[in-house]
Design a protein around this motif. Sequence first.
Motif, mmCIF file in Angstrom:
data_model
loop_
_atom_site.group_PDB
_atom_site.id
_atom_site.type_symbol
_atom_site.label_atom_id
_atom_site.label_comp_id
_atom_site.label_asym_id
_atom_site.label_seq_id
_atom_site.Cartn_x
_atom_site.Cartn_y
_atom_site.Cartn_z
ATOM 1 N N PHE A 46 0.832 -1.200 0.000
ATOM 2 C CA PHE A 46 0.000 0.000 0.000
ATOM 3 C C PHE A 46 0.871 1.256 0.000
ATOM 4 O O PHE A 46 0.524 2.259 -0.619
ATOM 5 N N GLU A 47 2.014 1.199 0.692
ATOM 6 C CA GLU A 47 2.937 2.337 0.679
ATOM 7 C C GLU A 47 3.464 2.587 -0.734
ATOM 8 O O GLU A 47 3.558 3.735 -1.184
ATOM 9 N N VAL A 48 3.790 1.515 -1.418
ATOM 10 C CA VAL A 48 4.298 1.625 -2.787
ATOM 11 C C VAL A 48 3.199 2.112 -3.725
ATOM 12 O O VAL A 48 3.423 2.990 -4.576
ATOM 13 N N PHE A 49 1.994 1.537 -3.598
ATOM 14 C CA PHE A 49 0.881 1.988 -4.433
ATOM 15 C C PHE A 49 0.639 3.491 -4.255
ATOM 16 O O PHE A 49 0.421 4.213 -5.225
ATOM 17 N N SER A 50 0.651 3.934 -3.008
ATOM 18 C CA SER A 50 0.349 5.336 -2.710
ATOM 19 C C SER A 50 1.327 6.286 -3.399
ATOM 20 O O SER A 50 0.976 7.406 -3.765
ATOM 21 N N LYS A 51 2.559 5.833 -3.587
ATOM 22 C CA LYS A 51 3.587 6.696 -4.177
ATOM 23 C C LYS A 51 3.676 6.558 -5.699
ATOM 24 O O LYS A 51 3.949 7.549 -6.394
ATOM 25 N N PHE A 52 3.454 5.353 -6.223
ATOM 26 C CA PHE A 52 3.839 5.089 -7.610
ATOM 27 C C PHE A 52 2.730 4.595 -8.536
ATOM 28 O O PHE A 52 2.946 4.487 -9.740
ATOM 29 N N ILE A 53 1.536 4.275 -8.013
ATOM 30 C CA ILE A 53 0.502 3.693 -8.859
ATOM 31 C C ILE A 53 0.047 4.667 -9.939
ATOM 32 O O ILE A 53 -0.070 5.876 -9.696
ATOM 33 N N LYS A 54 -0.184 4.151 -11.138
ATOM 34 C CA LYS A 54 -0.673 4.953 -12.263
ATOM 35 C C LYS A 54 -1.816 4.206 -12.942
ATOM 36 O O LYS A 54 -1.897 2.981 -12.874
ATOM 37 N N PRO A 55 -2.692 4.949 -13.626
ATOM 38 C CA PRO A 55 -3.730 4.253 -14.401
ATOM 39 C C PRO A 55 -3.125 3.601 -15.632
ATOM 40 O O PRO A 55 -2.071 4.035 -16.118
ATOM 41 N N ILE A 56 -3.755 2.556 -16.115
ATOM 42 C CA ILE A 56 -3.351 1.980 -17.394
ATOM 43 C C ILE A 56 -3.557 3.031 -18.477
ATOM 44 O O ILE A 56 -4.590 3.700 -18.537
ATOM 45 N N GLN A 57 -2.568 3.188 -19.336
ATOM 46 C CA GLN A 57 -2.621 4.215 -20.373
ATOM 47 C C GLN A 57 -3.870 4.049 -21.234
ATOM 48 O O GLN A 57 -4.120 2.977 -21.789
ATOM 49 N N GLY A 58 -4.655 5.119 -21.332
ATOM 50 C CA GLY A 58 -5.829 5.122 -22.199
ATOM 51 C C GLY A 58 -7.109 4.638 -21.558
ATOM 52 O O GLY A 58 -8.179 4.760 -22.163
ATOM 53 N N VAL A 59 -7.042 4.112 -20.330
ATOM 54 C CA VAL A 59 -8.254 3.516 -19.756
ATOM 55 C C VAL A 59 -9.279 4.572 -19.368
ATOM 56 O O VAL A 59 -10.493 4.332 -19.452
#
Length: 215
Positions: free
Chosen positions: A79-92
């Motif tokens: 969750f710490e990693v998601f909070s910092k680095f998560i991105k949407p799939i391109q174009g979704v």
Amino acid sequence: MKKYKCVIFDCDGVLVDSEPLANGMLVEMANELGANIDLDFAYKNFKGNSFQSCQKIIKSIAKVPLEENFETEYRRRSFEVFSKFIKPIQGVESVLKSLTIPYCVASSGPQDKIKLNLQKTGLLPYFENNIFSCYDVQRWKPEPHVFLHAASTMGFTVEDCVIIEDTPIGVKAAKSGGFDVFGFADEYTHELFEKETTKVFTHMNELKGILNQSF
């Protein structure tokens, strides 16, 4: 082409680009126990799998018992990693904006993980309360229960719905429930999806076109 009335999206790898982060954390924690695996192994063995199945694989490779708090620690660290680095799939997001029929998300992850990742990527407002988790029904892919639950709750039959999936396990779950399924393919899955899915696509722009012809 068949006309659909509802689209059911998987989350990880379809809506949010979480697979490198989630699998990377599993590799890190497994290797701390002596598993000596890499991300390629994780994609082939963990991607789309239930967390319980991933734990069994790690335990068998590392040949040591896992701590009782292994999942809790994984959730905390990931969750710490998601909070910092998560991105949407391109174009979704463009796909979601173009939809004129109901849609929802049905994922193997727990509700708090799904909502965190959708919130961090700006996609949460698109789904409101239309979020379904395997933890809600206590049955995991490749069983179809989460998709059946999502379709029923949304008010549609299996025949009304199409599933968007990116893993062989998810595709198997959709097919075992009687759903049509569009496969979001990569280098690992393209050949299989050509045989096993209703439609195959490799970019969200393609999916947008396919869906626009499907309702």
